[in-house]
Design an enzyme around this catalytic site. Structure first.
Site, PDB file in Angstrom:
ATOM      1  N   LYS A  96       1.171  -0.855   0.152  1.00  0.00           N
ATOM      2  CA  LYS A  96       0.280  -0.269  -0.145  1.00  0.00           C
ATOM      3  C   LYS A  96       0.750   1.866   0.221  1.00  0.00           C
ATOM      4  CE  LYS A  96      -3.937   1.921   2.425  1.00  0.00           C
ATOM      5  NZ  LYS A  96      -4.906   2.222   3.230  1.00  0.00           N
ATOM      6  N   SER A 107      -9.550   1.404   3.158  1.00  0.00           N
ATOM      7  CA  SER A 107      -8.391   2.301   2.338  1.00  0.00           C
ATOM      8  C   SER A 107      -7.806   1.190   1.539  1.00  0.00           C
ATOM      9  CB  SER A 107      -7.355   4.083   2.845  1.00  0.00           C
ATOM     10  OG  SER A 107      -6.706   3.349   3.971  1.00  0.00           O
ATOM     11  N   GLY A 138      -6.742   1.878  10.601  1.00  0.00           N
ATOM     12  CA  GLY A 138      -6.784   2.458  11.145  1.00  0.00           C
ATOM     13  C   GLY A 138      -8.361   2.818  11.351  1.00  0.00           C
ATOM     14  N   GLY A 139      -8.930   2.797  10.598  1.00  0.00           N
ATOM     15  CA  GLY A 139     -10.374   2.738  10.507  1.00  0.00           C
ATOM     16  C   GLY A 139     -11.397   0.932   9.577  1.00  0.00           C
ATOM     17  N   GLY A 140     -10.732  -0.301   9.998  1.00  0.00           N
ATOM     18  CA  GLY A 140     -11.261  -1.204   8.306  1.00  0.00           C
ATOM     19  C   GLY A 140     -10.828  -1.069   7.368  1.00  0.00           C
ATOM     20  N   SER A 141      -9.563  -0.331   7.813  1.00  0.00           N
ATOM     21  CA  SER A 141      -9.443  -0.250   5.995  1.00  0.00           C
ATOM     22  C   SER A 141      -8.136  -1.249   5.291  1.00  0.00           C
ATOM     23  CB  SER A 141      -7.656   0.903   6.009  1.00  0.00           C
ATOM     24  OG  SER A 141      -8.507   2.991   6.103  1.00  0.00           O
TER      25      SER A 141
END
Length: 608
Positions: free
Chosen positions: A205, A281, A302-305
């Site tokens: 990534k 993301s 960090g939030g489901g990425s």
């Protein structure tokens, strides 16, 4: 003057009195001209604050933070009580060579015969090639990493010529790929591959350093202010195992979105339906794996990425315990909610990549005191017995709060099959204060992101960010220091609730997302979009693993009526990755529907 809100201590909360309240996000869905106009207003002095404060009031953010007395002290990073050791596992040394950890994990995988699959019935149901299939083909001289590299390069160049642009990789050097593949081919010719991962194609990534590529975070400018001089720690561990690192995968800009939309380079499309988002993301990593072009990829979560795009693209994604893997060399290396983790087509391959990259940084070991990392020992009789003894926690009202009942029905079917096949018990649980949890997470990740970006925004770089990133930052700028401390007080409360739940259950089970892959509005390709209702659906079950640092894995379980993938999420106790990976393997083997071949699929191993 309003009235303050007073929370009773977490230890005194009566769970029988907790009512589940479905999330109802109040915010406009905007794209095109109206999105640009809205952003102009949101960034304007005076009126911008009024707009943002109105949205915060509509969503009760200030009510839950500013005007609430929270009795707990702040928890600025996840803190975990000691955990019971896992059973039927193999311990891996954090400081051992990555290739030694990988070989140990490989030794205890279930028996598998690549030869039978290589020459098997081509009309059989679709399956992805495993890492062990590639290794077998290389050792048997059926193909070489260099031959596979040429197929990979031609496929990526085909992607790069699409109109409108929909790149999987946003930094790609064919000669660099050929060079790595040639070195791997030579090692196989000499009979000394570095590990089972030698010659395996992997994408990184764009917020994780992979030398000599720049790390842009899918912005147009990050590489101008941050030079990449070496690999991130996790990437260097893969490289030492012989992995072929193909380049930097596309992503939602700076990781601040859940769809994968990127107006800078083009939006990666879902391999199962190119008119739909991959999720974000980590959009590029999930799509390149689901397309068959890479066996695995590294993402950040960090939030489901990792979990959201893995679920929407029909692959496996692992978010390990906070600090289980070193974050050194990533753009989000100083936060308290994000981790680097693997995305792969099977649980087995996820385990192999996880074994390579794990190992916390020395600075994190002192305060967190991690237990030894473990992977499942599938060869022991205890292995499946330990599945039978698992207690699965299900908060039914939350579990069923999905956009389409296809999702909850498929996940419910998996629980039924686990009960029939293994005797797993499903235990009804209640998780209080889910709304507070979402607010605490957005304040935490938002404040941490803004702290890292503010110096560059001050220099004017913020104006070069996409409209949706700038809209998100306008919200983040409204958070105060007091909001941040209140969010950390909520983190301590929520950690208490979850640790109490884990006294009664071993794993919390949910759908991974509240909806399958959403359509991409055509107008969103040029300027992006803001759609917080979609974000809420995608993030519904995601937050506790990030805010509280818990390990979680998504495993594909089937498809909705439109043929779009559905994922099931398993959330584990701190440091208990082996338990969720073992259950994920059991679901994959005995409970999931047969896989469908994605519309966008490449067989780069055989070249069919």
């Amino acid at each position: 003057m309003g009235n303050k809100r007073v929370m009773i201590p977490a230890t005194e909360v009566d769970l029988t009195a907790v009512n589940y309240i479905p999330e109802n996000i109040q915010a406009p869905h905007l794209t095109g001209f109206w999105f640009k106009f809205f952003l102009k207003l949101a960034e304007a002095p005076g009126i911008g604050s009024l707009i943002v404060n109105h949205l915060k009031n509509e969503n009760k953010i200030d009510e839950k933070l500013k005007y609430t007395v929270i009795p707990e002290g702040p928890m600025f990073k996840p803190e975990f009580p000691p955990q019971e050791p896992e059973t039927a596992v193999v311990s891996l040394e954090e400081d051992a060579k990555p290739e030694d950890r990988v070989e140990l994990a490989l030794k205890w995988l279930p028996e598998y015969d690549p030869a039978s699959n290589w020459s098997g019935d081509s009309t059989a149901s679709f399956r992805y090639w495993k890492i062990r299939d590639y290794a077998y083909a290389y050792r048997s001289k059926f193909t070489t990493p260099s031959m596979v590299a040429e197929r990979f390069i031609s496929a990526i160049e085909e992607f790069n010529n699409k109109n409108p642009a929909a790149p999987l990789l946003i930094s790609f050097d064919p000669d660099e790929v050929r060079k790595q593949a040639a070195a791997s081919t030579q090692r196989f010719e000499q009979g000394n591959p570095l590990s089972i991962l030698d010659g395996i194609f992997m994408a990184i990534k764009d917020d994780i350093d992979c030398y000599p590529h720049p790390s842009k975070g899918a912005t147009t400018w990050m590489h101008e202010v941050r030079e990449v001089k070496k690999d991130a720690v996790s990437v260097s561990r893969l490289r030492s195992c012989g992995a072929i690192l193909v380049g930097k995968a596309n992503m939602h800009e700076l990781g601040l979105g859940t769809t994968g939309n990127n107006a800078n380079y083009g939006t990666t499309r879902n391999p199962h339906d190119p008119d739909r988002y991959t999720g974000g993301s980590s959009s590029g990593p999930a799509a390149i794996v689901a397309s068959g072009l890479c066996s695995a990829a590294l993402g950040t979560d960090g939030g489901g990425s990792i979990r959201i795009p893995s679920s929407l693209c029909g692959v496996v994604g692992l978010k390990s315990t906070y600090c289980r893997t070193s974050m050194n060399g990533s753009l989000c290396d100083d936060g308290t909610v994000a981790v680097i983790g693997p995305i792969a087509t099977t649980v087995e391959d996820t385990i192999l990549v996880y074994a390579a990259i794990l190992g916390s940084s020395p600075a994190d070991r002192i305060p967190l005191r991690p237990s030894l990392p473990c992977v499942p020992n599938f060869s022991s009789e205890e292995s499946w017995q330990s599945v039978e003894s698992l207690r699965l926690g299900k908060y039914t009202e939350w579990f069923n709060d999905v956009f389409s009942t296809d999702i909850s029905d498929k996940c419910e079917n998996v629980l039924s099959r686990l009960s029939e096949k293994y005797g797993c018990k499903t235990v009804e649980i209640v998780i209080p204060e889910l709304h507070e949890m979402r607010i605490a997470h957005i304040v935490s990740i938002g404040s941490e992101a803004l702290c890292a970006l503010n110096p560059y925004c001050y220099e004017g770089k913020g104006e070069r960010l996409t409209y949706d990133t700038r809209t998100t930052l306008a919200l983040f700028r409204s958070f105060t220091a007091a909001d941040y401390v209140a969010a950390q007080r909520l983190r301590r409360r929520l950690m208490y609730f979850h640790m109490e739940i884990f006294k009664k259950v071993d794993i919390i089970v949910t759908p991974t997302t509240g909806m399958t892959a959403p359509r991409i509005p055509l107008s969103a390709l040029q300027v992006g979009e803001t759609n917080l209702q979609v974000s809420g659906n995608l993030m519904r079950f995601i937050i506790n693993a990030n805010l509280l640092g818990l390990p979680a894995v998504t495993v594909p379980v089937g498809y909705d009526k439109q043929g779009l993938p559905i994922g099931m999420q398993l959330i584990g106790r701190p440091w208990c990755e082996a338990s969720i990976l073992r259950l994920a393997a059991a679901i994959e083997e005995t409970c999931a529907e047969p896989k469908k071949k994605p519309l966008q699929y490449y067989d780069i191993l055989k070249g069919n």
